[in-house]
Design a protein around this motif. Structure first.
Motif, PDB file in Angstrom:
ATOM      1  N   GLY A  35       0.761  -1.321  -0.046  1.00 51.45           N
ATOM      2  CA  GLY A  35      -0.516   0.392   0.375  1.00 51.45           C
ATOM      3  C   GLY A  35       0.807   1.407   0.320  1.00 51.45           C
ATOM      4  O   GLY A  35       2.276   0.985   0.618  1.00 51.45           O
ATOM      5  N   ALA A  49      -3.935   4.457  -0.468  1.00 54.32           N
ATOM      6  CA  ALA A  49      -4.710   3.049  -1.412  1.00 54.32           C
ATOM      7  C   ALA A  49      -3.711   1.813  -1.382  1.00 54.32           C
ATOM      8  O   ALA A  49      -2.808   1.104  -0.751  1.00 54.32           O
ATOM      9  CB  ALA A  49      -4.195   3.222  -2.928  1.00 54.32           C
ATOM     10  N   ARG A  50      -4.716   0.514  -1.462  1.00 61.27           N
ATOM     11  CA  ARG A  50      -3.597  -0.407  -0.568  1.00 61.27           C
ATOM     12  C   ARG A  50      -4.174  -1.964  -1.927  1.00 61.27           C
ATOM     13  O   ARG A  50      -5.185  -1.192  -2.766  1.00 61.27           O
ATOM     14  CB  ARG A  50      -4.453  -1.509   0.355  1.00 61.27           C
ATOM     15  CG  ARG A  50      -4.369  -2.505   0.768  1.00 61.27           C
ATOM     16  CD  ARG A  50      -5.200  -2.861   1.750  1.00 61.27           C
ATOM     17  NE  ARG A  50      -4.725  -1.815   3.388  1.00 61.27           N
ATOM     18  CZ  ARG A  50      -5.410  -1.710   4.090  1.00 61.27           C
ATOM     19  NH1 ARG A  50      -7.201  -1.709   3.686  1.00 61.27           N
ATOM     20  NH2 ARG A  50      -5.346  -0.609   5.027  1.00 61.27           N
ATOM     21  N   ILE A  51      -2.941  -2.986  -1.917  1.00 64.59           N
ATOM     22  CA  ILE A  51      -3.475  -4.104  -3.669  1.00 64.59           C
ATOM     23  C   ILE A  51      -3.306  -4.848  -2.787  1.00 64.59           C
ATOM     24  O   ILE A  51      -2.082  -5.284  -2.358  1.00 64.59           O
ATOM     25  CB  ILE A  51      -2.582  -3.217  -4.669  1.00 64.59           C
ATOM     26  CG1 ILE A  51      -3.287  -4.438  -5.616  1.00 64.59           C
ATOM     27  CG2 ILE A  51      -0.887  -3.561  -4.559  1.00 64.59           C
ATOM     28  CD1 ILE A  51      -2.589  -3.768  -7.048  1.00 64.59           C
ATOM     29  N   THR A  52      -3.856  -5.981  -2.583  1.00 66.96           N
ATOM     30  CA  THR A  52      -3.467  -7.766  -2.557  1.00 66.96           C
ATOM     31  C   THR A  52      -2.582  -8.154  -3.937  1.00 66.96           C
ATOM     32  O   THR A  52      -2.578  -7.431  -4.590  1.00 66.96           O
ATOM     33  CB  THR A  52      -4.771  -8.024  -1.821  1.00 66.96           C
ATOM     34  OG1 THR A  52      -5.477  -8.355  -3.528  1.00 66.96           O
ATOM     35  CG2 THR A  52      -5.899  -7.476  -1.412  1.00 66.96           C
ATOM     36  N   SER A  56      -6.588  -6.937  -5.611  1.00 67.82           N
ATOM     37  CA  SER A  56      -8.062  -6.419  -5.633  1.00 67.82           C
ATOM     38  C   SER A  56      -6.947  -4.998  -4.634  1.00 67.82           C
ATOM     39  O   SER A  56      -6.525  -5.076  -4.068  1.00 67.82           O
ATOM     40  CB  SER A  56      -8.283  -7.118  -4.245  1.00 67.82           C
ATOM     41  OG  SER A  56      -9.225  -8.261  -4.783  1.00 67.82           O
ATOM     42  N   THR A  57      -7.752  -3.792  -4.804  1.00 66.91           N
ATOM     43  CA  THR A  57      -7.697  -2.709  -4.809  1.00 66.91           C
ATOM     44  C   THR A  57      -8.950  -1.850  -3.854  1.00 66.91           C
ATOM     45  O   THR A  57      -9.998  -2.205  -3.855  1.00 66.91           O
ATOM     46  CB  THR A  57      -7.881  -1.792  -6.109  1.00 66.91           C
ATOM     47  OG1 THR A  57      -8.749  -1.325  -6.609  1.00 66.91           O
ATOM     48  CG2 THR A  57      -6.202  -2.119  -6.427  1.00 66.91           C
ATOM     49  N   ASN A  58      -8.299  -0.774  -2.291  1.00 71.64           N
ATOM     50  CA  ASN A  58      -9.149  -0.168  -2.113  1.00 71.64           C
ATOM     51  C   ASN A  58      -8.156   1.155  -1.522  1.00 71.64           C
ATOM     52  O   ASN A  58      -7.557   1.587  -1.684  1.00 71.64           O
ATOM     53  CB  ASN A  58      -9.452  -0.680  -0.852  1.00 71.64           C
ATOM     54  CG  ASN A  58      -8.862  -0.912   0.354  1.00 71.64           C
ATOM     55  OD1 ASN A  58      -7.722  -1.529   0.062  1.00 71.64           O
ATOM     56  ND2 ASN A  58      -8.876  -0.094   1.583  1.00 71.64           N
ATOM     57  N   TYR A  59      -9.613   2.179  -1.548  1.00 69.39           N
ATOM     58  CA  TYR A  59      -9.125   4.050  -1.647  1.00 69.39           C
ATOM     59  C   TYR A  59      -9.518   4.595  -1.343  1.00 69.39           C
ATOM     60  O   TYR A  59     -10.454   4.147  -0.308  1.00 69.39           O
ATOM     61  CB  TYR A  59      -8.961   4.502  -3.079  1.00 69.39           C
ATOM     62  CG  TYR A  59      -7.942   4.203  -4.462  1.00 69.39           C
ATOM     63  CD1 TYR A  59      -9.135   2.752  -4.697  1.00 69.39           C
ATOM     64  CD2 TYR A  59      -7.133   4.310  -4.904  1.00 69.39           C
ATOM     65  CE1 TYR A  59      -8.062   1.988  -6.599  1.00 69.39           C
ATOM     66  CE2 TYR A  59      -5.900   3.223  -5.906  1.00 69.39           C
ATOM     67  CZ  TYR A  59      -7.141   3.013  -6.812  1.00 69.39           C
ATOM     68  OH  TYR A  59      -6.371   1.927  -7.840  1.00 69.39           O
ATOM     69  N   ASP A  61     -11.233   7.675   0.314  1.00 70.42           N
ATOM     70  CA  ASP A  61     -12.374   8.911  -0.626  1.00 70.42           C
ATOM     71  C   ASP A  61     -11.423   9.851  -1.332  1.00 70.42           C
ATOM     72  O   ASP A  61     -11.804  10.465  -2.585  1.00 70.42           O
ATOM     73  CB  ASP A  61     -13.263   9.051   0.511  1.00 70.42           C
ATOM     74  CG  ASP A  61     -14.072   7.664   0.855  1.00 70.42           C
ATOM     75  OD1 ASP A  61     -14.943   8.047   1.681  1.00 70.42           O
ATOM     76  OD2 ASP A  61     -14.531   6.804   0.225  1.00 70.42           O
ATOM     77  N   LYS A  64     -10.300   8.227  -4.170  1.00 72.65           N
ATOM     78  CA  LYS A  64     -10.568   7.875  -5.319  1.00 72.65           C
ATOM     79  C   LYS A  64     -11.321   8.455  -6.650  1.00 72.65           C
ATOM     80  O   LYS A  64     -11.566   9.509  -6.403  1.00 72.65           O
ATOM     81  CB  LYS A  64     -11.629   7.417  -4.834  1.00 72.65           C
ATOM     82  CG  LYS A  64     -12.107   6.107  -5.301  1.00 72.65           C
ATOM     83  CD  LYS A  64     -13.807   5.412  -4.602  1.00 72.65           C
ATOM     84  CE  LYS A  64     -13.337   5.126  -2.776  1.00 72.65           C
ATOM     85  NZ  LYS A  64     -14.296   4.307  -2.032  1.00 72.65           N
ATOM     86  N   THR A  68      -4.364   5.709  -8.975  1.00 74.07           N
ATOM     87  CA  THR A  68      -4.648   4.292  -9.329  1.00 74.07           C
ATOM     88  C   THR A  68      -3.131   3.549  -8.415  1.00 74.07           C
ATOM     89  O   THR A  68      -2.234   3.697  -9.278  1.00 74.07           O
ATOM     90  CB  THR A  68      -4.450   3.971 -10.658  1.00 74.07           C
ATOM     91  OG1 THR A  68      -5.323   4.728 -11.176  1.00 74.07           O
ATOM     92  CG2 THR A  68      -5.104   2.507 -10.992  1.00 74.07           C
TER      93      THR A  68
END
Length: 120
Positions: A35, A49-52, A56-59, A61, A64, A68
């Motif tokens: 991340g 931001a994080r990526i597995t 899979s990603t999440n940001y 707010d 967002k 990327t």
């Protein structure tokens, strides 16, 4: 030991773009989730931001739709493409990784940080 080395920070005008990179090096390790966090003096470090390991990603707010996160597992590298940058994105950006060690333990590592300044 595992090292995370960031690059790509700098000065950019509002509305501009930057791409951060974070390369992991060492021996006998497996990268799990990675991340990008950021910190402004006087504030707590916050997740951007994080990526597995599976992609899979999440940001947050606040980023967002503008940022990327991606990774190249063959190169042990995670990237953060930042577009439409705003002055409030100014911060030190830190790479973070959960790393699996041969012992079976999972250890958290941080990079040294790279400064991003958004200003005209």
């Amino acid at each position: 030991q595992v090292q995370l080395v960031e690059s790509g920070g700098g000065l950019v005008q509002p509305g501009g773009s930057l791409r951060l990179s974070c390369a992991a090096s060492g021996s006998r390790f497996r990268l799990n989730a990675m991340g990008w966090y950021r910190q402004v003096p006087g504030n707590e470090r916050e997740l951007g931001a994080r990526i597995t390991s599976g992609g899979s990603t999440n940001y947050a707010d606040s980023v967002k739709g503008r940022f990327t996160i991606s990774r190249d597992n063959a190169k042990n590298t995670v990237y953060l493409q930042m577009n439409s940058l705003k002055p409030e994105d100014t911060a030190v950006y830190y790479c973070h990784a959960f790393v699996g060690r041969p012992s079976g333990k999972v250890v958290a590592y941080w990079g040294q940080g790279t400064q991003v300044t958004v200003s005209s």
